[in-house]
Design a protein around this motif. Structure first.
Motif, PDB file in Angstrom:
ATOM      1  N   PRO A  62      58.394  42.865 120.692  1.00 25.95           N
ATOM      2  CA  PRO A  62      57.331  42.277 119.395  1.00 25.95           C
ATOM      3  C   PRO A  62      57.790  42.499 117.636  1.00 25.95           C
ATOM      4  O   PRO A  62      57.722  41.579 117.338  1.00 25.95           O
ATOM      5  CB  PRO A  62      56.939  43.842 119.212  1.00 25.95           C
ATOM      6  N   ALA A  63      59.536  43.079 117.145  1.00 22.18           N
ATOM      7  CA  ALA A  63      59.852  42.151 116.045  1.00 22.18           C
ATOM      8  C   ALA A  63      60.100  41.050 116.273  1.00 22.18           C
ATOM      9  O   ALA A  63      59.425  40.093 115.089  1.00 22.18           O
ATOM     10  CB  ALA A  63      60.705  43.423 116.013  1.00 22.18           C
ATOM     11  N   ILE A  64      60.671  40.413 116.499  1.00 23.74           N
ATOM     12  CA  ILE A  64      60.991  38.940 116.953  1.00 23.74           C
ATOM     13  C   ILE A  64      59.453  38.401 117.187  1.00 23.74           C
ATOM     14  O   ILE A  64      59.410  37.230 116.022  1.00 23.74           O
ATOM     15  CB  ILE A  64      61.724  38.485 117.952  1.00 23.74           C
ATOM     16  N   MET A  65      58.603  38.626 117.416  1.00 24.39           N
ATOM     17  CA  MET A  65      57.104  37.901 118.015  1.00 24.39           C
ATOM     18  C   MET A  65      56.351  38.369 116.773  1.00 24.39           C
ATOM     19  O   MET A  65      56.360  36.498 116.282  1.00 24.39           O
ATOM     20  CB  MET A  65      56.082  37.861 118.732  1.00 24.39           C
ATOM     21  N   ALA A  66      56.343  39.054 116.138  1.00 30.80           N
ATOM     22  CA  ALA A  66      55.668  39.322 114.800  1.00 30.80           C
ATOM     23  C   ALA A  66      56.650  38.229 113.901  1.00 30.80           C
ATOM     24  O   ALA A  66      55.998  37.767 112.895  1.00 30.80           O
ATOM     25  CB  ALA A  66      56.129  40.626 114.532  1.00 30.80           C
ATOM     26  N   HIS A  67      57.825  37.800 113.591  1.00 27.65           N
ATOM     27  CA  HIS A  67      58.678  37.281 112.260  1.00 27.65           C
ATOM     28  C   HIS A  67      58.123  35.584 112.761  1.00 27.65           C
ATOM     29  O   HIS A  67      58.062  35.058 111.716  1.00 27.65           O
ATOM     30  CB  HIS A  67      60.667  37.754 113.051  1.00 27.65           C
ATOM     31  N   CYS A  68      58.253  35.752 114.586  1.00 28.01           N
ATOM     32  CA  CYS A  68      57.815  34.022 114.890  1.00 28.01           C
ATOM     33  C   CYS A  68      56.922  34.031 113.573  1.00 28.01           C
ATOM     34  O   CYS A  68      55.899  32.382 113.304  1.00 28.01           O
ATOM     35  CB  CYS A  68      58.057  33.329 116.564  1.00 28.01           C
ATOM     36  N   ILE A  69      55.656  34.249 114.002  1.00 24.80           N
ATOM     37  CA  ILE A  69      54.127  34.281 114.199  1.00 24.80           C
ATOM     38  C   ILE A  69      53.941  34.837 112.302  1.00 24.80           C
ATOM     39  O   ILE A  69      53.075  33.529 111.499  1.00 24.80           O
ATOM     40  CB  ILE A  69      53.118  35.313 114.651  1.00 24.80           C
ATOM     41  N   ALA A  70      54.672  34.926 111.463  1.00 26.98           N
ATOM     42  CA  ALA A  70      54.611  35.643 110.159  1.00 26.98           C
ATOM     43  C   ALA A  70      54.865  33.411 109.547  1.00 26.98           C
ATOM     44  O   ALA A  70      54.973  32.878 108.742  1.00 26.98           O
ATOM     45  CB  ALA A  70      55.982  36.605 110.131  1.00 26.98           C
ATOM     46  N   VAL A  71      56.798  33.213 110.194  1.00 29.90           N
ATOM     47  CA  VAL A  71      55.921  32.172 109.723  1.00 29.90           C
ATOM     48  C   VAL A  71      56.005  31.190 109.846  1.00 29.90           C
ATOM     49  O   VAL A  71      55.425  30.364 109.491  1.00 29.90           O
ATOM     50  CB  VAL A  71      57.431  31.648 110.203  1.00 29.90           C
ATOM     51  N   LEU A  72      54.830  30.933 110.887  1.00 27.15           N
ATOM     52  CA  LEU A  72      53.910  30.239 111.475  1.00 27.15           C
ATOM     53  C   LEU A  72      53.141  29.794 110.990  1.00 27.15           C
ATOM     54  O   LEU A  72      51.869  28.412 110.313  1.00 27.15           O
ATOM     55  CB  LEU A  72      53.587  30.009 113.404  1.00 27.15           C
ATOM     56  N   ARG A  73      52.483  31.342 110.396  1.00 27.80           N
ATOM     57  CA  ARG A  73      51.122  31.493 109.609  1.00 27.80           C
ATOM     58  C   ARG A  73      51.516  30.797 107.983  1.00 27.80           C
ATOM     59  O   ARG A  73      50.385  30.501 107.497  1.00 27.80           O
ATOM     60  CB  ARG A  73      50.727  32.771 110.085  1.00 27.80           C
ATOM     61  N   THR A  74      52.684  31.118 107.860  1.00 27.35           N
ATOM     62  CA  THR A  74      52.786  30.554 106.522  1.00 27.35           C
ATOM     63  C   THR A  74      53.380  29.806 106.069  1.00 27.35           C
ATOM     64  O   THR A  74      52.750  28.914 105.026  1.00 27.35           O
ATOM     65  CB  THR A  74      54.555  31.727 105.759  1.00 27.35           C
ATOM     66  N   LEU A  75      53.494  28.447 107.072  1.00 23.96           N
ATOM     67  CA  LEU A  75      53.171  27.567 107.343  1.00 23.96           C
ATOM     68  C   LEU A  75      51.803  26.620 107.108  1.00 23.96           C
ATOM     69  O   LEU A  75      51.864  25.810 105.984  1.00 23.96           O
ATOM     70  CB  LEU A  75      54.011  26.345 108.587  1.00 23.96           C
ATOM     71  N   GLY A  76      50.680  27.198 107.973  1.00 24.81           N
ATOM     72  CA  GLY A  76      49.904  27.014 107.468  1.00 24.81           C
ATOM     73  C   GLY A  76      48.540  26.029 108.038  1.00 24.81           C
ATOM     74  O   GLY A  76      48.321  25.644 106.900  1.00 24.81           O
ATOM     75  N   ILE A  77      49.883  25.653 109.826  1.00 23.94           N
ATOM     76  CA  ILE A  77      48.863  24.271 109.657  1.00 23.94           C
ATOM     77  C   ILE A  77      47.997  24.655 111.366  1.00 23.94           C
ATOM     78  O   ILE A  77      48.284  25.634 111.505  1.00 23.94           O
ATOM     79  CB  ILE A  77      50.124  23.674 110.475  1.00 23.94           C
ATOM     80  N   ASP A  78      47.310  23.814 111.339  1.00 25.43           N
ATOM     81  CA  ASP A  78      46.361  24.070 112.808  1.00 25.43           C
ATOM     82  C   ASP A  78      46.785  23.238 113.486  1.00 25.43           C
ATOM     83  O   ASP A  78      47.787  21.841 113.084  1.00 25.43           O
ATOM     84  CB  ASP A  78      45.342  22.238 112.370  1.00 25.43           C
ATOM     85  N   PHE A 303      59.971  21.612 105.296  1.00 27.79           N
ATOM     86  CA  PHE A 303      58.794  21.015 106.873  1.00 27.79           C
ATOM     87  C   PHE A 303      57.731  20.956 106.221  1.00 27.79           C
ATOM     88  O   PHE A 303      56.740  19.981 106.771  1.00 27.79           O
ATOM     89  CB  PHE A 303      59.294  21.507 107.438  1.00 27.79           C
ATOM     90  N   ALA A 304      57.342  21.624 105.310  1.00 27.09           N
ATOM     91  CA  ALA A 304      55.435  21.545 105.360  1.00 27.09           C
ATOM     92  C   ALA A 304      55.076  19.873 104.687  1.00 27.09           C
ATOM     93  O   ALA A 304      54.634  19.637 104.310  1.00 27.09           O
ATOM     94  CB  ALA A 304      55.103  22.474 104.178  1.00 27.09           C
ATOM     95  N   LYS A 305      56.699  19.566 104.146  1.00 25.12           N
ATOM     96  CA  LYS A 305      56.568  18.605 102.682  1.00 25.12           C
ATOM     97  C   LYS A 305      56.644  16.791 103.972  1.00 25.12           C
ATOM     98  O   LYS A 305      56.213  15.862 103.871  1.00 25.12           O
ATOM     99  CB  LYS A 305      57.477  17.912 102.312  1.00 25.12           C
ATOM    100  N   GLU A 306      57.249  17.792 104.903  1.00 23.34           N
ATOM    101  CA  GLU A 306      57.390  16.219 106.048  1.00 23.34           C
ATOM    102  C   GLU A 306      55.812  16.140 107.134  1.00 23.34           C
ATOM    103  O   GLU A 306      55.959  14.679 107.192  1.00 23.34           O
ATOM    104  CB  GLU A 306      58.314  16.689 107.331  1.00 23.34           C
ATOM    105  N   LEU A 307      55.280  16.795 107.144  1.00 22.80           N
ATOM    106  CA  LEU A 307      53.766  16.716 108.088  1.00 22.80           C
ATOM    107  C   LEU A 307      52.747  16.240 107.572  1.00 22.80           C
ATOM    108  O   LEU A 307      52.650  16.080 105.774  1.00 22.80           O
ATOM    109  CB  LEU A 307      53.802  18.708 108.530  1.00 22.80           C
TER     110      LEU A 307
END
Length: 307
Positions: A62-78, A303-307
């Protein structure tokens, strides 16, 4: 075309997510929701250790999963507008499905706690083992496994890339693998510091437990097509994914085939969310593809600047 990919067990480290939480409200919210779902101060363990507790399967998953989703939500993309596919390595498949909306975040954390406990309990400590074969392809790895089994379980667990295959099974068989693999053509064989023989038939009790847990779990069709570990093929059907997640416990992680299939489907960029372990494998499988690794705020902002 782009695929978002999610790392598996072994990518955890003390301090993971700490700087991200300091910089991102979205990340803090993820860690708080996972803590609440598990009734545990998991983020404190992630931040401060001790390492031997974080490495326990029931905590690491669960720790690895939480970290991954935290990164993704920080990126803030659809995600559906930015990715054609998602995939994850072993437990990373759950992170991929959480990202794609098949499971809610709290549900994913609870499932991974059950999965970690069940995998640890399936085989008594010392009965099973795993070893990585380096400098082998899948055909040679299968030959080595068959030759070293001698009536015990010795199976391919992870087909990671064209030069690395992990075997899993009874401790005696894996000891023979480590002893004999080099003379059979492997460059090296390395025992892995794991607490159970994952992704082999010895894990059947854990598969049975996950069948029960997944049958009771709320699931939706993913918003982004998943390339599944056990088939190396795409699917967007929740019922199919449920069956595949059960089979994944005892089945081979077909990572090399999955990456190759995504590249053949037109993926030119692989974005690893929350780790830096899959990128090097992907470059060996699909050398023409580009890889991006998102862990820190700097990674995310660039990465956000690339999108």
């Amino acid at each position: 075309m782009r695929a978002f990919v999610f790392p598996g067990q072994g990518s955890q480290s003390v301090g993971m997510g700490q700087a991200l939480a300091g910089a991102s409200r979205a990340a803090r919210d993820v860690f708080g929701e996972v803590d609440e779902a598990l009734g545990q101060h998991l983020f404190k363990l992630m931040s401060e250790g001790p390492d031997e507790d974080l490495r326990l399967t029931a905590n690491a998953q669960p720790a690895i999963m939480a970290h991954c989703i935290a990164v993704l939500r920080t990126l803030g993309i659809d995600l559906p507008s930015k990715a054609e596919y998602v995939a994850g390595h072993s437990l990373g498949e759950y992170s991929a499905l959480a990202a794609a909306g098949t499971f809610g975040l709290a549900e994913t954390a609870k499932l991974l706690r059950i999965r970690g406990d069940a995998m640890q309990a399936a085989v008594p400590v010392g009965v099973g083992a795993m070893a990585a074969l380096l400098g082998v392809d899948i055909a040679l790895a299968e030959q080595i496994a068959a030759a070293c089994a001698e009536g015990e379980v010795c199976e391919v667990a992870n087909d990671n890339d064209p030069t690395q295959v992990v075997l899993s099974g009874h401790a005696g068989a894996i000891a023979r693998v480590v002893e004999r693999a080099k003379e059979m053509g492997a460059k090296r064989a390395v025992s892995l510091p794991v607490s159970a023989p994952f992704h082999c038939s010895l894990m059947q009790p854990a598969a049975d437990r996950m069948a029960e847990a997944l049958a009771a779990a709320a699931m939706a069709d993913p918003a982004v097509t998943l390339f599944a570990n056990v088939t190396a093929a795409p699917t967007r059907d929740a019922a199919t994914i449920r069956d595949q997640l059960v089979a994944q416990i005892i089945g081979r992680v077909r990572w090399r085939e999955s990456v190759s299939a995504m590249a053949n489907a037109g993926v030119t960029q692989f974005v690893e969310v929350g780790g830096k372990v899959l990128g090097p494998m992907i470059k060996k499988i699909a050398p023409d593809a580009t890889t991006v690794s998102l862990v820190s705020m700097d990674d995310i902002e660039a990465f956000a600047k690339e999108l």
